[in-house]
Design a protein around this motif. Structure first.
Motif, short mmCIF file in Angstrom:
data_model
loop_
_atom_site.label_atom_id
_atom_site.label_comp_id
_atom_site.label_asym_id
_atom_site.label_seq_id
_atom_site.Cartn_x
_atom_site.Cartn_y
_atom_site.Cartn_z
N ALA A 78 0.82 -1.21 0.00
CA ALA A 78 0.00 0.00 0.00
C ALA A 78 0.85 1.26 0.00
O ALA A 78 0.48 2.27 -0.61
N PHE A 79 2.00 1.22 0.67
CA PHE A 79 2.87 2.39 0.69
C PHE A 79 3.44 2.67 -0.70
O PHE A 79 3.65 3.82 -1.08
N GLY A 80 3.71 1.61 -1.47
CA GLY A 80 4.16 1.81 -2.84
C GLY A 80 3.12 2.55 -3.67
O GLY A 80 3.44 3.46 -4.44
N GLU A 81 1.86 2.18 -3.50
CA GLU A 81 0.79 2.87 -4.21
C GLU A 81 0.68 4.33 -3.77
O GLU A 81 0.43 5.22 -4.58
N LEU A 82 0.89 4.57 -2.46
CA LEU A 82 0.88 5.94 -1.94
C LEU A 82 1.94 6.79 -2.63
O LEU A 82 1.68 7.94 -3.03
N LEU A 83 3.13 6.23 -2.80
CA LEU A 83 4.23 6.97 -3.42
C LEU A 83 3.97 7.23 -4.90
O LEU A 83 4.23 8.33 -5.39
N LEU A 84 3.45 6.24 -5.59
CA LEU A 84 3.16 6.43 -7.01
C LEU A 84 2.08 7.50 -7.20
O LEU A 84 2.17 8.33 -8.10
N ALA A 85 1.08 7.49 -6.31
CA ALA A 85 0.02 8.49 -6.41
C ALA A 85 0.57 9.90 -6.18
O ALA A 85 0.16 10.86 -6.85
N GLY A 86 1.50 10.03 -5.22
CA GLY A 86 2.10 11.33 -4.95
C GLY A 86 2.86 11.87 -6.15
O GLY A 86 2.79 13.07 -6.46
N GLN A 87 3.59 10.99 -6.83
CA GLN A 87 4.34 11.42 -8.00
C GLN A 87 3.42 11.78 -9.17
O GLN A 87 3.66 12.73 -9.91
N ARG A 88 2.36 11.00 -9.32
CA ARG A 88 1.40 11.33 -10.39
C ARG A 88 0.80 12.71 -10.15
O ARG A 88 0.64 13.51 -11.08
N ALA A 89 0.46 12.99 -8.89
CA ALA A 89 -0.13 14.28 -8.56
C ALA A 89 0.82 15.43 -8.85
O ALA A 89 0.40 16.52 -9.25
N ALA A 90 2.12 15.19 -8.66
CA ALA A 90 3.12 16.23 -8.91
C ALA A 90 3.41 16.41 -10.39
O ALA A 90 3.87 17.47 -10.81
N GLY A 91 3.17 15.36 -11.18
CA GLY A 91 3.44 15.43 -12.61
C GLY A 91 4.73 14.77 -13.04
O GLY A 91 5.25 15.04 -14.12
N THR A 92 5.26 13.85 -12.21
CA THR A 92 6.51 13.16 -12.51
C THR A 92 6.27 12.00 -13.47
O THR A 92 5.28 11.28 -13.37
N GLU A 93 7.20 11.79 -14.41
CA GLU A 93 7.18 10.63 -15.30
C GLU A 93 7.56 9.40 -14.47
O GLU A 93 8.60 9.37 -13.82
N LEU A 94 6.73 8.34 -14.53
CA LEU A 94 6.90 7.19 -13.65
C LEU A 94 7.34 5.91 -14.36
O LEU A 94 7.43 4.87 -13.73
N ARG A 95 7.65 5.99 -15.65
CA ARG A 95 7.95 4.75 -16.37
C ARG A 95 9.20 4.06 -15.84
O ARG A 95 9.41 2.87 -16.08
N HIS A 96 10.07 4.80 -15.12
CA HIS A 96 11.32 4.23 -14.62
C HIS A 96 11.25 3.85 -13.14
O HIS A 96 12.26 3.44 -12.57
N VAL A 97 10.07 3.97 -12.53
CA VAL A 97 9.90 3.51 -11.15
C VAL A 97 9.62 2.01 -11.19
O VAL A 97 8.70 1.55 -11.86
N LEU A 98 10.44 1.25 -10.46
CA LEU A 98 10.36 -0.20 -10.48
C LEU A 98 9.61 -0.70 -9.24
O LEU A 98 9.85 -0.22 -8.13
N VAL A 99 8.71 -1.66 -9.44
CA VAL A 99 7.96 -2.24 -8.33
C VAL A 99 8.53 -3.63 -8.06
O VAL A 99 8.50 -4.51 -8.92
N GLU A 100 9.08 -3.80 -6.85
CA GLU A 100 9.71 -5.06 -6.45
C GLU A 100 8.69 -5.95 -5.74
O GLU A 100 8.18 -5.63 -4.66
N ARG A 101 8.37 -7.09 -6.35
CA ARG A 101 7.40 -8.01 -5.76
C ARG A 101 7.93 -8.57 -4.44
O ARG A 101 9.08 -8.97 -4.34
N GLY A 102 7.08 -8.58 -3.44
CA GLY A 102 7.43 -9.16 -2.14
C GLY A 102 8.25 -8.25 -1.26
O GLY A 102 8.59 -8.63 -0.13
#
Length: 310
Positions: A78-102
């Motif tokens: 859930a914290f990962g989703e929180l961070l991605l949402a914050g960056q989207r709201a700011a207008g950051t390009e997220l294609r290079h943010v990696l999500v590590e399973r587990g």
């Protein structure tokens, strides 16, 4: 298109700023006074918000209008989703943010006193898994940026790889070695343009217990840094490069929460350097952004747009 190995858009690089760094969920509690050893105090309700030095700098740059991308690693929680949402709201390009399973997303536990100053403990989580290979795989993004901004909340070998790759691609490096290591190697100092440090970090990395910001900056330049910026909190900042040393006065504001103010400063600095401004002018702008950020609670939620600057 690609010109001389650099990804461009209409003759310009695709990104103003690429931030390679950490992404943390900030868990913040405000207290009437910070506890001493072995002491328990009551605080406010817990506030969860997006943070981490890398994500903060990216959000600050994006909110100021810079074309910004973030290379970071978060967990599939859930914290990962929180961070991605914050960056989207700011207008950051997220294609290079990696999500590590587990993996668990990095977490910062923050206690804020009535004066706005804070104490922070960071659990790295997925940040510790951002590897040199991840940076190498993102070579095109590094080449596409005018400035790469780096901190020290990811593995040191990952920072070194990013610095080396940026130099190969002709991308300017803004290095904010925080939390400060015991020392910085010559190749890192030689790439830093500028090295951005606070007073404690400047004193430690320069090896000088005496003197002040100008002496620390001079010592760091003598050790190899191309340029140096020493942040001084409410007192502003000092910039030192081949053009000389310039002290920039602080902007008087009422501090509510200083969390992430240094990251707001660095993101703003990178933004203006990417636009081609001289270091001293970029620092003057960054001081205003840092001052605005302390007038609201939280890190990323406090970051201003250009119209909100003092």
């Amino acid at each position: 298109m690609t010109v001389n190995g650099e990804v461009t858009v209409s003759g310009k690089r695709a990104y103003d700023v690429l931030v390679v760094g950490s992404a943390n969920a900030d868990l913040t509690v405000r207290v009437a006074r910070r506890p001493g050893a072995g002491e328990t105090v009551l605080g406010s309700d817990l506030v969860e918000s997006a943070g981490g030095k890398g994500a903060n700098q990216a959000a600050a740059a994006a909110r100021l209008g810079a074309r910004t991308a973030l290379l970071a690693k978060v967990g599939d929680d859930a914290f990962g989703e929180l961070l991605l949402a914050g960056q989207r709201a700011a207008g950051t390009e997220l294609r290079h943010v990696l999500v590590e399973r587990g993996a668990r997303t990095g977490t910062a536990m923050i206690v804020v006193g009535p004066d706005g100053d804070n104490s922070i403990v960071v659990s790295p989580g997925a940040n510790a898994r951002l590897s040199p290979a991840d940076v190498t795989d993102a070579r095109e993004a590094v080449a596409a940026a005018s400035v790469v901004s780096l901190q020290w909340e990811i593995p040191p070998e990952t920072v070194r790889t990013a610095v080396a790759l940026a130099r190969e691609c002709g991308t300017r490096v803004v290095l904010n070695p925080s939390p400060a290591p015991e020392r910085l190697e010559g190749e890192l100092l030689a790439a830093a343009d500028p090295l951005v440090v606070n007073e404690h970090e400047a004193r430690q990395l320069s090896g000088r217990a005496d003197g002040g910001p100008a002496e620390w900056a001079g010592a760091l330049r003598a050790l190899g840094a191309r340029s140096v910026v020493v942040t001084l909190g409410g007192d502003g900042a000092l910039a030192a490069d081949d053009g000389g040393t310039v002290a920039v006065a602080g902007v008087p504001v009422t501090a509510v929460d200083t969390t992430g103010a240094g990251d707001a400063f660095t993101g703003a600095l990178a933004t203006r350097l990417a636009a081609g401004e001289a270091l001293a002018d970029a620092v003057r702008f960054a001081v205003r952004v840092g001052a605005a950020s302390v007038t609201k609670a939280g890190a990323q939620p406090s970051y201003p747009t250009p119209g909100e600057l003092p």
